[in-house]
Structure formats: C-alpha cells, structure tokens
Write a protein that holds these residues in place. Structure first.
Motif, PDB file in Angstrom:
ATOM      1  N   MET A   1       0.829  -1.193   0.000  1.00 55.33           N
ATOM      2  CA  MET A   1       0.000   0.000   0.000  1.00 55.33           C
ATOM      3  C   MET A   1       0.869   1.251   0.000  1.00 55.33           C
ATOM      4  N   ILE A   2       0.401   2.308  -0.680  1.00 53.84           N
ATOM      5  CA  ILE A   2       1.117   3.585  -0.702  1.00 53.84           C
ATOM      6  C   ILE A   2       0.152   4.694  -0.287  1.00 53.84           C
ATOM      7  N   LYS A   3       0.734   5.814   0.182  1.00 53.19           N
ATOM      8  CA  LYS A   3      -0.068   6.919   0.700  1.00 53.19           C
ATOM      9  C   LYS A   3      -0.095   8.065  -0.305  1.00 53.19           C
ATOM     10  N   ILE A   4      -1.291   8.583  -0.529  1.00 50.73           N
ATOM     11  CA  ILE A   4      -1.489   9.692  -1.465  1.00 50.73           C
ATOM     12  C   ILE A   4      -2.165  10.843  -0.737  1.00 50.73           C
ATOM     13  N   GLU A   5      -1.530  12.032  -0.820  1.00 48.32           N
ATOM     14  CA  GLU A   5      -2.111  13.232  -0.214  1.00 48.32           C
ATOM     15  C   GLU A   5      -2.874  14.014  -1.270  1.00 48.32           C
ATOM     16  N   LEU A   6      -4.141  14.305  -0.996  1.00 51.47           N
ATOM     17  CA  LEU A   6      -4.995  15.061  -1.917  1.00 51.47           C
ATOM     18  C   LEU A   6      -4.888  16.565  -1.616  1.00 51.47           C
ATOM     19  N   PRO A   7      -5.378  17.424  -2.524  1.00 53.30           N
ATOM     20  CA  PRO A   7      -5.233  18.879  -2.334  1.00 53.30           C
ATOM     21  C   PRO A   7      -5.809  19.415  -1.036  1.00 53.30           C
ATOM     22  N   ASP A   8      -6.854  18.760  -0.498  1.00 56.73           N
ATOM     23  CA  ASP A   8      -7.455  19.243   0.755  1.00 56.73           C
ATOM     24  C   ASP A   8      -6.710  18.763   1.990  1.00 56.73           C
ATOM     25  N   GLY A   9      -5.570  18.056   1.772  1.00 56.93           N
ATOM     26  CA  GLY A   9      -4.777  17.572   2.887  1.00 56.93           C
ATOM     27  C   GLY A   9      -5.115  16.164   3.318  1.00 56.93           C
ATOM     28  N   LYS A  10      -6.221  15.636   2.819  1.00 52.27           N
ATOM     29  CA  LYS A  10      -6.623  14.276   3.173  1.00 52.27           C
ATOM     30  C   LYS A  10      -5.637  13.276   2.588  1.00 52.27           C
ATOM     31  N   VAL A  11      -5.283  12.257   3.356  1.00 55.44           N
ATOM     32  CA  VAL A  11      -4.369  11.205   2.909  1.00 55.44           C
ATOM     33  C   VAL A  11      -5.156   9.917   2.742  1.00 55.44           C
ATOM     34  N   ILE A  12      -5.015   9.307   1.558  1.00 57.15           N
ATOM     35  CA  ILE A  12      -5.666   8.023   1.312  1.00 57.15           C
ATOM     36  C   ILE A  12      -4.609   6.975   1.026  1.00 57.15           C
ATOM     37  N   GLU A  13      -4.961   5.712   1.271  1.00 57.46           N
ATOM     38  CA  GLU A  13      -4.062   4.601   0.961  1.00 57.46           C
ATOM     39  C   GLU A  13      -4.600   3.847  -0.244  1.00 57.46           C
ATOM     40  N   ILE A  14      -3.701   3.545  -1.184  1.00 58.22           N
ATOM     41  CA  ILE A  14      -4.090   2.810  -2.385  1.00 58.22           C
ATOM     42  C   ILE A  14      -3.090   1.685  -2.611  1.00 58.22           C
TER      43      ILE A  14
ATOM     44  N   ILE B   1      -6.100  15.727  -8.984  1.00 55.98           N
ATOM     45  CA  ILE B   1      -6.767  15.214 -10.181  1.00 55.98           C
ATOM     46  C   ILE B   1      -7.299  16.397 -10.994  1.00 55.98           C
ATOM     47  N   LEU B   2      -7.020  16.382 -12.295  1.00 54.29           N
ATOM     48  CA  LEU B   2      -7.374  17.494 -13.178  1.00 54.29           C
ATOM     49  C   LEU B   2      -8.643  17.216 -13.957  1.00 54.29           C
ATOM     50  N   THR B   3      -9.445  18.255 -14.158  1.00 58.84           N
ATOM     51  CA  THR B   3     -10.554  18.215 -15.108  1.00 58.84           C
ATOM     52  C   THR B   3     -10.278  19.253 -16.194  1.00 58.84           C
ATOM     53  N   SER B   4     -11.151  19.334 -17.156  1.00 55.90           N
ATOM     54  CA  SER B   4     -10.943  20.283 -18.265  1.00 55.90           C
ATOM     55  C   SER B   4     -10.986  21.730 -17.795  1.00 55.90           C
ATOM     56  N   LYS B   5     -11.456  21.971 -16.584  1.00 54.38           N
ATOM     57  CA  LYS B   5     -11.491  23.339 -16.056  1.00 54.38           C
ATOM     58  C   LYS B   5     -10.120  23.802 -15.582  1.00 54.38           C
ATOM     59  N   ASP B   6      -9.212  22.872 -15.331  1.00 48.79           N
ATOM     60  CA  ASP B   6      -7.866  23.220 -14.863  1.00 48.79           C
ATOM     61  C   ASP B   6      -6.991  23.589 -16.050  1.00 48.79           C
ATOM     62  N   PRO B   7      -6.292  24.743 -15.990  1.00 51.33           N
ATOM     63  CA  PRO B   7      -5.461  25.159 -17.135  1.00 51.33           C
ATOM     64  C   PRO B   7      -4.380  24.148 -17.486  1.00 51.33           C
ATOM     65  N   GLU B   8      -3.867  23.398 -16.495  1.00 49.96           N
ATOM     66  CA  GLU B   8      -2.817  22.418 -16.781  1.00 49.96           C
ATOM     67  C   GLU B   8      -3.313  21.297 -17.701  1.00 49.96           C
ATOM     68  N   SER B   9      -4.648  21.099 -17.726  1.00 44.91           N
ATOM     69  CA  SER B   9      -5.195  20.008 -18.544  1.00 44.91           C
ATOM     70  C   SER B   9      -4.992  20.238 -20.032  1.00 44.91           C
ATOM     71  N   LEU B  10      -4.789  21.504 -20.433  1.00 45.66           N
ATOM     72  CA  LEU B  10      -4.565  21.782 -21.862  1.00 45.66           C
ATOM     73  C   LEU B  10      -3.296  21.107 -22.368  1.00 45.66           C
ATOM     74  N   HIS B  11      -2.313  20.930 -21.483  1.00 41.63           N
ATOM     75  CA  HIS B  11      -1.090  20.226 -21.875  1.00 41.63           C
ATOM     76  C   HIS B  11      -1.420  18.809 -22.321  1.00 41.63           C
ATOM     77  N   ILE B  12      -2.311  18.130 -21.605  1.00 45.24           N
ATOM     78  CA  ILE B  12      -2.708  16.760 -21.952  1.00 45.24           C
ATOM     79  C   ILE B  12      -3.452  16.754 -23.274  1.00 45.24           C
ATOM     80  N   LEU B  13      -4.388  17.666 -23.410  1.00 39.86           N
ATOM     81  CA  LEU B  13      -5.193  17.742 -24.633  1.00 39.86           C
ATOM     82  C   LEU B  13      -4.322  18.000 -25.854  1.00 39.86           C
ATOM     83  N   ARG B  14      -3.420  18.970 -25.740  1.00 39.17           N
ATOM     84  CA  ARG B  14      -2.625  19.377 -26.904  1.00 39.17           C
ATOM     85  C   ARG B  14      -1.562  18.343 -27.259  1.00 39.17           C
TER      86      ARG B  14
END
Length: 658
Positions: free
Chosen positions: A1-14, A59-72
């Motif tokens: 298992m590894i630990k992932i910190e989300l933007p709100d500070g919450k840590v989940i294990e996956i 996690i990015l959606t199309s509303k995030d400016p960084e997502s344009l890098h993926i699209l392009r």
C-alpha cells in the motif's frame, strides 16, 4: 500500500499500481467522469498512469489550465497519425511532437514538402480520427523492443539510445495502427479533442541545430471547447494586426539587416525618439530612487568571465574574440585579416559582454566600502550580446544584441528584504504606467549552481517574504533560478496573452565571494555584501516590441514619435500653419508640418496610417480667428480650439502619461 495526499490535505491509501482513473472513481462518480489527468509530485500525468510511490496528487478536469497540456499533446499524436495516413508510412519519419503554451507542433521528415494548402486536408483527416474515438493506450516496453519498433525511425532511435539505462521506456498507441515513443500524458481517446486547428507549417532543424537536417514543423492548437478555440483565433487575428514587425516598418521605427547580422536592431529616427523618451523617463525614476548611473566596457577579458562563472555556465551563449597586441595597435582576428599561429598563441581572448554584473562589481571593488555606504545602487543602459539560434529570433522580442536598464544593488543582509521591496514598487509603477498585465514567478535552485544550500535557502526566502509582505500572488517554478541565485521573474503578457520575459530581481550571495568584495562593518570586520541583480524593463528592445503590440502602434501622447501633425487645407494657409508649428515646437511638442502638395483627404489618411495622435487642420476660418481645428486619433473630431487651450490639453496628457 502507498499513501497519497490530496489537495485538501486528506491522505488516502491505495494499492501500488492503481491508476489515476481508479483513484478518481474511488472519490466520486463525477470526478471519475470528468478526470482528464493529474498532477503527481509536480508532474502532469494522464488517467492511464499507474501510481507506484507515495506523493501528492491533484486530479485534473478540463477546467484546470494544466489540462490543456494533456489535450494538446494528444492532438500532436493525432496530427502525426493523420500525416502518416495521407502521405504513407514509408514517406514519413517522425521526430518530436510536444505541447506548447499556445498549442502544439510536430516535426516530420518527409519525402515531399508540405505546403500551407496541405494543412486543410491534414486537419480534415485529424477530425476523422477524432470522430473514430480511438483510444490512447500506454505500454511499457524494453529497450530492445523500443529499438525494434522504431528501427526505421532514425530520430526516435537516437532518442531511445540517449535514455538512461534505468529509465522506464513507454510508447502510446492511438488505435491499433499507430504508436509513438512518448512519456505522455494523453486523453483517454481521440474523441476528447473537441476543437483543433492547424495554424502553419515551417522549417525546423532537428534538435534546433543548424548542422542537422531541416525538418517540416506543423503548428496547431487545441481547446476543450470550440468557443475557446474561436476566441483564441480571434485573438490571433488581432495579434496579426498588432505584429510589431509589421507596425515597425509601417511607422518607420526599426529594421534588421541580414548583411549586418541576424538579431541586430537598427533604430530609425522615429524609433530612436520612442526609445529615448522611455530611457529618459527611466533614468529620472532611477535617480529618484537613489541609483547612480555608470558605464562599463563592451569587451572584457575572458578570464573575467571565468571568475564570474559565466564562462563555465554560459559560454555557449557568448561571443569571443582573440585580441593581439601590436606595437602601436590592436588587431581583431577575422577571415579577412587572419591571425598567424604565433599571433593566436600570444592572443588575449576577450568576450563581448553578455551581462553587466561583472563590470558593476569591478566599480564597487575600485575603492574601500563602509557599512555606512550601503546600500549602493548602480544602474546602466548596458548593451549586451548573446547568441540565440537563428530559428528563435523574432523581431524585437528575441534578438542577439539588446540593451537592459540593468542595475545592481550592493547591500547588507539586514537591508535585503527592503531593497527587494523597493525594486518591486518600482516595477509595479512601470507596469501600471504602461497598463501592462503580468505574472510573477519565483525561480528556485537549478540543477547546476554555485554557492551553498544555506545561501540559496536564505536568498529564496528573502524573495518570498518580500512578495508576501506586498501581498503579491506568485508561482514557484522549481529549478528556474540563475546559476548564481534564485530570482523573481515578472512575465509581461502581450496582446493575446503570451508571456514574455520582463522585469527580474535576482539575489546573489555567490558573485561577491567569487570577486572577493566586502565592506567594513561597524565592528571593524570585513563582511560580504549581498548582491541584487535587477532589471526593470529587462530588454529595452523586447519591452518596446511589446509596447508596439500593446498599443497597436497608437502610442499615448508622451511616447508618440510625432505628437501633432499640422495640415493646411491649401498652400494659402502655409504661413499660418508654419506659425502654429513654431509655437508648438517652442513648447517642446513633437510636431510636423505637412507642407507637401496634395489633397487634404490624402494628408489625413497618411496621418491616420502613421498613427499620429493629433491632427491640426487649418484653413481660412482658423487663420482669421487664430484657432485650430483638432482631430484626435482616439477621440475623433474634437472641433475648434484656441491654441492655448490645445497646448494645455497636450501638456496635461503628456504630464499625466495618458
């Protein structure tokens, strides 16, 4: 298992190897549906990428400016597949196809040239692929398999062979018949690319090196929505109207001549007036802020640049020349007067300065300094020369020879934050004077640097604290500092929102040590000063190029090379026109008298084309009443004014920089 910190500070294990898509699904159905990628430990990845270590995930959606890098980046692969479909696998060799801030491009080695007319059919083929909604699939391959897959692609083979032995090699499939060497990221299927447009085709050397083969580069852009693409294309059309290279010729501001050398600017009389006006204002502002103007040589010994560190870190961007001392003269080596082997052996190598800082340090070092003397603020309109690849040169915005309003502050550590804030205040006044938008970035320690980690941390924190206290928004750009210290870079936005290097503030604990400069502190001990490198406009050439586009050539009155043109309706009123001309000239208004023969309508159209802010039209009525008929480029027909009233209006606009 590894630990992932989300933007709100919450840590989940996956579970190790869980993909971004699966993580999104575990959070919410909505996020699973809208996720297009993620930022993991600062790197943009796609939803197909498995997570194999602890880290921070957004996690990015199309509303995030960084997502344009993926699209392009995905659009670039769709372009490559379309080109192969049209021209045939055997006729197309793929080079690279990255996303850019404005869109994407792909470089091709083709057996036949692509023309602008071909772009329409390539774009049509791209739209077919998009409608097919073929999936992007990520595959990790061995080095041997990668070399086998790309055995007929010399450019991909070269890239594979350069990869470190321990680096994971991945390819991305688009459908079952197209694959490319790629780290990603990509959208899940081609159908996600809703709005794509090919813009132009140009030549580009492989890896930007003129010694390599010339490839064909197709530029394009893509957006998540068609409305966003339409807005961008509208801005692009507006930018063409504002292109400083076209307006520079139309307004007779500057020129660049191949016979003199690429990237070297010749300022014409109109451009010289514009530049001089800005420089005079800048010099006054510097003096108000306690700066002393200095001058330093254009040519200095190469050993000086070894002391500064520029030789080791920057020599590929510098121009060097051997100087041979004769009995009564010095001779520069060139093809027409070749140096003999003996002369070369005893030549002293000089460098054309790429920066002004070593010269300013030598001025500081020329005499003892006390803590009471600090801060010492020097500035210079320093002309520098740097080698830029010919393919990257772009009018005034990217040149090989340019002038900086360059300054260096020598201060005590306790004065550092206040000095940075003073520079920030000056920069903000500059940007507000010209009504320019901007973005602030902090560049941190690069891979190659000099100095200690403690010095870098102190310098970086000083910049951050100064910005925070002035309540500025800023971005951290990891690894983007200069080799000698961290920096604040303020990117100026042009007419269509592109970012260009502008003002900069750099803290340097290293050059004072390398040049062994010091001051005597109140305890009688020698101490190192802190050095702040700063430029308010940055490159004057680039700044003026941006202003030309920002104002679309219609400069505010205080900057306009010609502020007023006087147009008599016929030769009968030349005497009155000349009288007005002389009065305005005495009032230090930049005025021209159009005394050429011709119809008034033609003269008005000429003044409109030259974007002169004010036209004064005089005829019988004006001559008899001692008035002027005024037409403003911005406001239209103002009407008849008394001459004193008109002069007061001009002076008010100039003084207030309207």
């Amino acid at each position: 298992m590894i630990k992932i910190e989300l933007p709100d500070g919450k840590v989940i294990e996956i579970t190790e190897g869980t993909t971004v898509k699966e993580i999104a699904a575990s959070i919410s159905r909505s996020l699973e549906k809208n996720a297009v990628g993620a930022i993991f430990n600062g790197e943009i990845i796609d939803t197909l990428t498995p997570i194999s270590k602890d880290g921070k995930l957004k996690i990015l959606t199309s509303k995030d400016p960084e997502s344009l890098h993926i699209l392009r980046h995905s659009a670039a692969h769709i372009l490559a597949k379309a080109v192969k479909r049209i021209f045939g696998d055997e006729n197309v060799k793929l080079a690279i196809g990255p996303s850019t801030e404005e869109g994407f491009y792909y470089d091709f080695d083709l057996t036949e040239p692509i023309s602008e007319e071909d772009l329409e059919k390539i774009e049509a083929e791209m739209n077919k692929i998009i409608k097919e909604k073929e999936p992007f699939k990520r595959e990790v391959v061995s080095r041997e398999k990668a070399l086998s897959l790309f055995k007929n692609d010399p450019y991909k083979t070269e890239l594979i062979k350069e990869l470190p032995d321990d680096e994971e090699i991945t390819i991305y499939w688009l459908g079952d018949d197209f694959y490319d060497l790629c780290k990603g990221p990509h959208v899940e299927n081609a159908g996600a690319v809703k709005a794509v447009k090919l813009l132009s085709v140009a030549g580009a050397y492989w890896r930007g090196d003129s010694k390599n083969k010339m490839l064909q580069r197709i530029y394009g852009t893509a957006f998540w929505k068609k409305s966003h693409l339409e807005e961008y294309l509208t801005r692009l059309e507006e930018a063409k109207k504002r292109d400083h290279r076209i307006l520079g010729k139309q307004l007779d501001l500057f020129s660049i001549h191949d016979e003199a050398g690429p990237g070297l600017v010749f300022w014409h009389p109109n451009g010289a007036i514009l530049r001089q006006t800005i420089e005079q204002w800048t010099e006054e502002e510097h003096r108000k802020r306690g700066y002393q103007r200095i001058y330093t040589p254009q040519l200095m010994k190469a050993d000086l640049w070894k002391t500064s560190g520029h030789y080791n870190f920057y020599k590929e961007n510098m121009f060097f020349v051997p100087v041979v001392e004769h009995d009564e003269e010095e001779r520069l080596g060139n093809e027409e007067i070749p140096l003999t082997p003996k002369e070369i052996e005893r030549a002293t190598w000089y460098a054309v300065k790429p920066m002004n800082c070593p010269g300013h340090i030598l001025v500081y070092k020329s005499q003892p300094r006390s803590y009471r003397d600090l801060p010492i603020r020097y500035f210079e309109f320093g002309t520098v020369h740097r080698y830029e690849k010919s393919g990257s040169l772009h009018g005034l915005l990217r040149v090989r020879g340019f002038t900086q309003d360059d300054g260096h502050i020598f201060c005590r550590p306790d004065q550092l934050k206040e000095e940075i804030q003073h520079v920030l205040d000056y920069v903000m006044e500059l940007l507000s004077t010209f009504n320019l938008d901007y973005v602030i970035n902090i560049g941190t320690k690069p891979e190659k640097y000099i100095g200690t980690d403690e010095q870098w941390e102190h310098a970086t924190n000083s910049l951050i604290d100064a910005l925070k206290e002035r309540e500025f928004n800023y971005n951290i750009v990891e690894g983007d500092g200069a080799f000698y210290g961290p920096k604040i870079d303020i990117a100026v936005l042009d007419a269509i929102g592109r970012k260009w290097d502008g003002p900069t503030i750099q803290v340097d604990f290293n050059l004072p040590e390398r040049f062994d400069i010091h001051y005597v502190d109140k305890d009688g001990e020698k101490k190192r000063p802190v050095l702040v490198h700063r430029a308010i406009m940055g490159s004057i050439e680039r700044f003026i190029g941006l202003l030309i586009e920002h104002y679309a050539g219609l400069f505010p009155l205080w900057l306009a090379p010609t502020q007023v043109v006087i147009i008599p309706v016929s030769d009968k009123y030349l005497d009155y026109a000349d009288k007005i001309y002389k009065i305005l000239k005495e009032q230090k208004i930049r005025v021209k008298l159009d005394d050429e023969s011709g119809k008034v309508g033609y003269k008005i159209r000429k003044a409109e084309t030259q974007k002169i802010p004010y036209m004064v039209i005089v005829g019988q009525k004006e001559a008899e009443s001692g008035t002027v008929s005024v037409r403003s480029k911005k406001e239209g027909d103002i009407g008849t004014l008394k001459l004193d009233e008109f002069i007061n209006k001009l002076k008010s606009e100039i003084e207030n920089k309207i």
